[in-house]
Design an enzyme around this catalytic site. Structure first.
Site, PDB file in Angstrom:
ATOM      1  N   MET A 153      -2.432   3.807  -1.908  1.00 14.12           N
ATOM      2  CA  MET A 153      -1.553   2.707  -1.503  1.00 14.12           C
ATOM      3  C   MET A 153      -0.115   3.161  -1.676  1.00 14.12           C
ATOM      4  O   MET A 153       0.188   3.883  -2.609  1.00 14.12           O
ATOM      5  CB  MET A 153      -1.835   1.472  -2.362  1.00 14.12           C
ATOM      6  CG  MET A 153      -1.329   0.163  -1.768  1.00 14.12           C
ATOM      7  SD  MET A 153       0.417  -0.174  -2.019  1.00 14.12           S
ATOM      8  CE  MET A 153       0.488  -0.414  -3.783  1.00 14.12           C
ATOM      9  N   CYS A 154       0.751   2.721  -0.783  1.00 18.57           N
ATOM     10  CA  CYS A 154       2.127   3.204  -0.779  1.00 18.57           C
ATOM     11  C   CYS A 154       3.084   2.112  -0.317  1.00 18.57           C
ATOM     12  O   CYS A 154       2.677   1.107   0.261  1.00 18.57           O
ATOM     13  CB  CYS A 154       2.275   4.409   0.146  1.00 18.57           C
ATOM     14  SG  CYS A 154       1.149   5.758  -0.242  1.00 18.57           S
ATOM     15  N   GLY A 155       4.354   2.373  -0.573  1.00 19.39           N
ATOM     16  CA  GLY A 155       5.421   1.620   0.048  1.00 19.39           C
ATOM     17  C   GLY A 155       5.996   2.486   1.142  1.00 19.39           C
ATOM     18  O   GLY A 155       6.440   3.609   0.871  1.00 19.39           O
ATOM     19  N   HIS A 215       6.720   5.957  -0.801  1.00 22.17           N
ATOM     20  CA  HIS A 215       6.593   5.863  -2.253  1.00 22.17           C
ATOM     21  C   HIS A 215       5.109   5.723  -2.571  1.00 22.17           C
ATOM     22  O   HIS A 215       4.487   4.722  -2.223  1.00 22.17           O
ATOM     23  CB  HIS A 215       7.407   4.680  -2.760  1.00 22.17           C
ATOM     24  CG  HIS A 215       8.833   4.714  -2.269  1.00 22.17           C
ATOM     25  ND1 HIS A 215       9.860   5.218  -3.018  1.00 22.17           N
ATOM     26  CD2 HIS A 215       9.372   4.356  -1.068  1.00 22.17           C
ATOM     27  CE1 HIS A 215      10.990   5.158  -2.308  1.00 22.17           C
ATOM     28  NE2 HIS A 215      10.708   4.637  -1.124  1.00 22.17           N
ATOM     29  N   ASN A 226       0.065   3.792   4.581  1.00 22.94           N
ATOM     30  CA  ASN A 226      -0.270   2.887   3.483  1.00 22.94           C
ATOM     31  C   ASN A 226      -1.675   2.382   3.736  1.00 22.94           C
ATOM     32  O   ASN A 226      -1.873   1.381   4.437  1.00 22.94           O
ATOM     33  CB  ASN A 226       0.721   1.718   3.436  1.00 22.94           C
ATOM     34  CG  ASN A 226       0.322   0.664   2.411  1.00 22.94           C
ATOM     35  OD1 ASN A 226      -0.339   0.966   1.428  1.00 22.94           O
ATOM     36  ND2 ASN A 226       0.731  -0.572   2.654  1.00 22.94           N
TER      37      ASN A 226
END
Length: 614
Positions: free
Chosen positions: A1-3, A52, A76
């Site tokens: 999972m990411c930003g 991120h 993401n």
């Protein structure tokens, strides 16, 4: 999972993006942050990428991923099927490799159609100067967009910042109606942005169908969306909803006010077909849970086994049927020596003045919860955090401890005061819920934020101890009510319009779940550097439930607590669950009592002034 973040600027001068969103993105991905800028003079455009990373699978892979051909990807998502991902592999790298080999739109759509799992992405395809982006079929990952006409800049981001004034209304959620492509050559010449839409392949009669008008309503001001001229589309990962009607089934409610018990489920006619449906539901849901609890943090450079003290999985837990089944199935697939955290949130009840004056016994700990009998009823000891979900949660904990005694079930009591709620709402939650803005979004957003933070107390032999859950993966029951007629509005629709009305209501629920729930929940949970996983919205689970006629999933002629989500209740009994199998639906905002902390005259659909800033 990411930003993930992408800013497309069509201006010849370098445009600096608003870094106020940077901290929100970084909280989503605390393990690694990186930026990348792609510039072109002919045609004239600039793409600024920022990613991120929350490291959950395989080798830690920096994003944006730039390949040897100059393509760039921010991703993401999680791959739970469709595309093979080895234990040591990172799914972002796998997706990048697959997209890198694509030379046509049809090939890109084929890759995305194959993936099973939640995703949001932005992909720069250097050959041809194209920018692709979108969300998965069910919209389980957040992606927002806005266009600034003055500086000719389009922004795509996992999470935004809410601000006062007209700028606040500029952000919208990217509709989960397909994927989008921007021809960077064309838009740089035109000075405005047009999106080519590649929709999911379903017909106008399918309940999931989103017409171009629906897409255009969400397109940022100053931009245009058009269906691609080639007629290409993504392949839907789930089968259409079964809209067949029964020939002769009761459409009248019976004993609507009766108090059900788990024995009532035993007395229902079994039947071969119903028994097979229950078994099949358990099988597909168990597999959905397995995929999500075993795709856990794994680092090939770390040879030490997981700590027996730290949980990798937590469950948003009310003691209701949805979360109880998730807990029971998670027990099948997580080694017995590893704890599972049950996150239970309660908002402080306002004690009437007379009751305050009559209270004489001192309380040992201001946050001590109520003591409950084994049947879940309140004892004489009261606490301002004795909300309904706390009571049923403790009762559910005892069921799980009885059924699975080898497991350490850590019941995390998360207690929220009015003062902390108001402070965190203004600092953080108002930005995460945005661009949604209703009273319901506020209530659910706040409840989920505090619950998934996981900071509270657990009860040990020595008493209550402060505790914060270490789990980075959060299982939630989202999607069960929408598919199995769990809400009171489903019963109302059935009462007024029979099975046809109920089918239409369920079709609407499924179609709007991306825009009403999932983007918001992803933004809120991701703020803690944790990932939301939705077993009830696994593609195989949705397909199986869609394939069944509505009367096998629910029988709203039966009393509340039995008829709604009937198939799931029968599955719960087969798994050995007791009274939790017949608990009526109680929405999180009421079970946690956050709704009681605010203006009681508000409607859920009203715009929430508490979410305003400045």
């Amino acid at each position: 999972m990411c930003g993930i973040f992408c800013l497309l600027s069509l201006s010849p001068t370098q445009f600096e993006w608003d870094k106020t969103v940077y901290e929100h993105l970084k909280r989503r991905g605390p393990n690694l942050s990186q930026d990348l800028t792609v510039r072109s003079t002919i045609p004239c455009y600039q793409c600024v990428f920022s990613a991120h990373v929350l490291h959950l699978r395989g080798l830690l892979t920096p994003q944006p991923v730039e390949d040897s051909r100059g393509n760039a990807l921010v991703w993401n998502g999680e791959i739970f099927g469709g595309v093979p991902v080895m234990l040591e592999e990172n799914d972002t790298a796998v997706v990048s490799q697959r997209l890198s080999s694509c030379s046509s739109p049809a090939e890109i759509l084929s890759v995305l159609s194959t993936i099973r799992g939640p995703w949001g992405f932005v992909y720069y395809q250097k050959a041809g100067d194209y920018l692709w982006f979108g969300r998965d079929f069910l919209g389980r990952r957040s992606l927002l967009w806005k266009f600034d006409a003055e500086v000719k800049a389009l922004t795509l981001t996992s999470v935004a910042v809410h601000s006062a004034g007209p700028v606040a209304s500029a952000w919208q959620e990217v509709p989960a109606a397909g994927v989008y492509r921007i021809d960077l050559k064309a838009v740089s010449e035109a000075g405005c942005v047009t999106f080519e839409v590649y929709p999911w392949a379903y017909g106008e009669n399918d309940p999931f169908y989103s017409c171009p008008q629906t897409i255009s309503e969400s397109v940022p001001s100053g931009c245009t969306a058009v269906i691609n001229r080639s007629g290409l589309a993504l392949t839907s990962p789930v089968c259409p909803l079964n809209t067949s009607l029964p020939e002769s089934l009761n459409e009248e409610e019976t004993h609507p006010n009766a108090q059900p018990s788990d024995q009532d489920l035993e007395q229902l006619p079994a039947g071969t077909e119903r028994g097979e449906a229950v078994n099949r539901l358990i099988d597909v849901l168990s597999e959905a849970v397995r995929r999500r609890v075993q795709a856990l943090p794994f680092r090939v450079q770390d040879d030490s086994p997981p700590s027996n003290d730290n949980a990798s999985i937590a469950i948003l837990f009310s003691g209701g049927i949805d979360s109880m089944i998730l807990a029971a199935l998670a027990d099948r697939h997580i080694p017995a020596h590893q704890p599972i955290d049950l996150l239970n949130v309660a908002f402080k009840l306002q004690v009437p003045k007379k009751q305050k004056e009559s209270a004489k016994k001192p309380v040992k700990h201001k946050d001590k919860p109520t003591e409950c009998n084994t049947d879940g009823a309140e004892s004489q000891t009261s606490s301002p955090f004795d909300v309904p979900d706390r009571i049923t949660g403790i009762a559910g904990l005892k069921e799980l401890q009885h059924l699975y005694p080898e497991r350490s079930w850590r019941f995390v009591e998360i207690n929220v005061t009015t003062e902390e709620l108001q402070k965190i709402r203004q600092e953080r939650i108002c930005h995460l819920v945005h661009p949604l803005d209703t009273v319901l979004d506020d209530s659910i957003g706040c409840a989920v934020w505090f619950a998934t933070r996981g900071a509270g107390f657990i009860t040990e032999d020595s008493g209550q101890e402060p505790f914060t859950s270490s789990a980075k993966v959060i299982l939630t029951g989202m999607g069960a009510d929408e598919q199995l007629a769990g809400y009171s509005r489903h019963r109302v629709r059935f009462k007024t319009s029979g099975h046809l009305g109920l089918i239409q209501e369920l079709a609407m629920e499924l179609a709007r779940i991306p825009s009403r729930n999932l983007g918001r929940d992803d933004r809120v949970i991701g703020d803690h550097g944790k990932e939301a996983r939705f077993p009830y919205l696994d593609e195989d689970v949705v397909s199986y439930l869609n394939s069944l006629p509505v009367w096998e999933k629910a029988d709203l002629s039966l009393p509340r607590g039995i008829g709604e989500k009937l198939l799931l209740r029968l599955a719960a009994r087969q798994l050995g669950l007791g009274q939790s199998a017949v608990l009526p639906k109680r929405a999180m905002q009421f079970g946690s009592r956050i709704a009681k902390m605010e203006d009681h005259r508000e409607k859920a659909s009203d715009k929430c002034t508490r979410l305003l800033t400045g």
